[in-house]
Write an enzyme that holds these catalytic residues in place. Structure first.
Site, PDB file in Angstrom:
ATOM      1  N   HIS A   1      -2.451  -6.638   3.672  1.00 34.56           N
ATOM      2  CA  HIS A   1      -2.491  -6.160   5.085  1.00 34.56           C
ATOM      3  C   HIS A   1      -3.512  -5.259   5.265  1.00 34.56           C
ATOM      4  O   HIS A   1      -4.329  -5.352   6.376  1.00 34.56           O
ATOM      5  CB  HIS A   1      -1.256  -5.396   5.293  1.00 34.56           C
ATOM      6  CG  HIS A   1      -0.896  -4.955   6.507  1.00 34.56           C
ATOM      7  ND1 HIS A   1      -0.257  -5.607   7.628  1.00 34.56           N
ATOM      8  CD2 HIS A   1      -1.392  -3.671   7.378  1.00 34.56           C
ATOM      9  CE1 HIS A   1      -0.057  -4.770   8.567  1.00 34.56           C
ATOM     10  NE2 HIS A   1      -0.805  -3.867   8.510  1.00 34.56           N
ATOM     11  N   GLU A   2      -3.887  -4.454   4.568  1.00 36.87           N
ATOM     12  CA  GLU A   2      -4.885  -3.126   4.858  1.00 36.87           C
ATOM     13  C   GLU A   2      -6.312  -3.825   4.608  1.00 36.87           C
ATOM     14  O   GLU A   2      -7.247  -3.446   5.339  1.00 36.87           O
ATOM     15  CB  GLU A   2      -4.608  -1.892   3.803  1.00 36.87           C
ATOM     16  CG  GLU A   2      -3.333  -1.165   4.012  1.00 36.87           C
ATOM     17  CD  GLU A   2      -3.076  -0.702   5.363  1.00 36.87           C
ATOM     18  OE1 GLU A   2      -4.074  -0.647   6.318  1.00 36.87           O
ATOM     19  OE2 GLU A   2      -1.868  -0.605   6.075  1.00 36.87           O
TER      20      GLU A   2
ATOM     21  N   HIS B   1      -7.224  -5.359   7.727  1.00 33.22           N
ATOM     22  CA  HIS B   1      -7.702  -4.395   8.824  1.00 33.22           C
ATOM     23  C   HIS B   1      -9.253  -3.793   8.396  1.00 33.22           C
ATOM     24  O   HIS B   1     -10.097  -4.007   9.251  1.00 33.22           O
ATOM     25  CB  HIS B   1      -7.025  -3.043   8.865  1.00 33.22           C
ATOM     26  CG  HIS B   1      -5.616  -3.153   9.348  1.00 33.22           C
ATOM     27  ND1 HIS B   1      -5.406  -3.804  10.565  1.00 33.22           N
ATOM     28  CD2 HIS B   1      -4.389  -2.678   8.952  1.00 33.22           C
ATOM     29  CE1 HIS B   1      -4.222  -3.610  10.920  1.00 33.22           C
ATOM     30  NE2 HIS B   1      -3.532  -3.146   9.872  1.00 33.22           N
TER      31      HIS B   1
END
Length: 424
Positions: free
Chosen positions: A21-22, A25
């Protein structure tokens, strides 16, 4: 040894879904030219960290999430004012480092009083050194050193807020997007692991055997083929077997099973299980399978994404309308507990559960709740419609309040989880 393996696999599951997820980003932020200061897994005190390129990679104590800190999202730079004395290290009139404290201990530097300074647009510095004016350019990756820490400057074109609405929205949406991609791949991996049911199956065999249930007490083992129950030939009719077990709660059943070419006669009495209808013996009856084709794998993964998404939103609906009990709510502790249970059932079941968790994390983060990615996308949408950004102070306040409320909710459900575990 099994407990150590289960704990390791449980931690690994959380590490994978949060990291992907990170990473989403970070990778899209960097592609937009945004300076990513920190890539962190977990919250709280640092356990381990190292710097690679412009980014510090950090593992923090509390494994309940992660974050990517981008330049310009929060007040982060030390405010330098005219008249302040600093020291700089420069080559050919270009500054590579600015020292803000312990100036007397710095060597091979130029000390002076700031006349003017621009670290965002012009990247220029004017210093009064021994009564004379000196002009410098500042390297776009120059470091500020204060209290023993190095902080890279962030020119305006490297800050989050300087990018287009589309670039910022993509950097935010990329986190949930990576979770969706991971979920799709894991659903596909799961069907590759367990295979597809064969057409016209001729037998039913035992999958997982639940500890402490009648099947285990009767020495049923994974892989046993169930030939007959109460004199009825089962063949490949899995549903018939399930219905017979459910209808025999508290009544002994005569089973004939095949194991390694030999037939065994067993007596098993189904028992009631709270929250489930009918009798249960503690097995997962499965049909013979074959390897899934690429097309079947893609189709199954897509169908699983759709089905689980509907189930997740049904859960949100029940939460909104209060159709739940307090014990139905779970936080990180319960999620760890359930993940551990899937880890005990085998790597295929853990793969399936990881896919569900990744899908849930992606969907949950897109909800328009302050402090989550969905809320930030809402603010960007409003900015696109208005043609100008929302007041950063107001937006920050909304996210701060939302984050505080999420932390309170997490504390509440964690307390509930711990209380439930203590009560057994």
């Amino acid at each position: 040894m099994q407990m150590v393996q289960v704990v390791f696999l449980t931690v690994l599951v959380f590490f994978i879904i949060v990291t992907i997820h990170e990473w989403g980003h970070m990778i899209f932020a960097k592609r937009a030219g945004i300076l990513v200061r920190e890539f962190a897994i977990g919250f709280g005190p640092k356990v381990f960290s190292y710097v690679r390129g412009e980014t510090r990679y950090t593992l923090r104590l509390l494994p309940v999430g992660g974050f990517v800190r981008m330049a310009g999202e929060d007040p982060e730079m030390v405010d330098l004012q005219p008249g302040q004395t600093i020291a700089v290290r420069a080559k050919d009139s270009q500054v590579s480092k600015l020292y803000l404290d312990q100036l007397d201990l710095r060597k091979n530097v130029i000390r002076g009083e700031i006349e003017s300074l621009d670290l965002e647009k012009e990247l220029k510095l004017a210093l009064i050194v021994d009564g004379e004016m000196m002009h410098f350019t500042v390297h776009p990756q120059a470091m500020m050193i204060v209290k023993g820490q190095e902080i890279q400057i962030a020119p305006l074109d490297r800050q989050f807020g300087s990018k287009t609405v589309g670039q910022r929205a993509l950097a935010i949406f990329a986190g949930p997007l990576m979770n969706f991609i991971l979920a799709f791949l894991l659903f596909g991996l799961y069907i590759q692991q367990v295979g597809m049911p064969v057409d016209n199956p001729t037998y039913v065999k035992v999958g997982e055997v639940t500890a402490g249930m009648p099947a285990e007490a009767a020495s049923v083992k994974k892989g046993d083929i169930i030939d007959q129950v109460n004199g009825t030939v089962i063949g490949g009719d899995r549903e018939k077997l399930i219905k017979m077990i459910e209808a025999s709660e508290g009544k002994p059943m005569d089973w004939v099973i095949s194991r390694d070419g030999e037939q065994l006669n067993l007596s098993i009495t189904p028992v009631a299980v709270e929250g489930q209808k009918g009798g249960k013996v503690g097995i997962a009856p499965i049909l013979p399978t074959r390897s899934a084709t690429i097309g079947e794998t893609v189709k199954y993964a897509g169908n699983a994404m759709v089905t689980m998404t509907k189930n997740i939103f049904e859960g949100f609906k029940q939460l909104i309308f209060g159709q739940f009990k307090l014990d139905d709510l779970g936080g990180p502790v319960r999620t760890f507990e359930v993940t551990g249970q899937f880890a005990k059932q085998g790597i295929d079941q853990l793969t399936l559960w990881t896919a569900i968790l990744s899908l849930y994390l992606g969907i949950f983060n897109l909800l328009p709740i302050p402090a989550l990615d969905g809320s930030r996308l809402v603010f960007l949408g409003l900015e696109g419609l208005r043609g100008k950004p929302i007041d950063p102070n107001r937006e920050s306040m909304v996210h701060f309040i939302g984050f505080a409320m999420l932390m309170l909710l997490m504390l509440a459900v964690t307390y509930n989880d711990i209380l439930r575990l203590v009560k057994g």
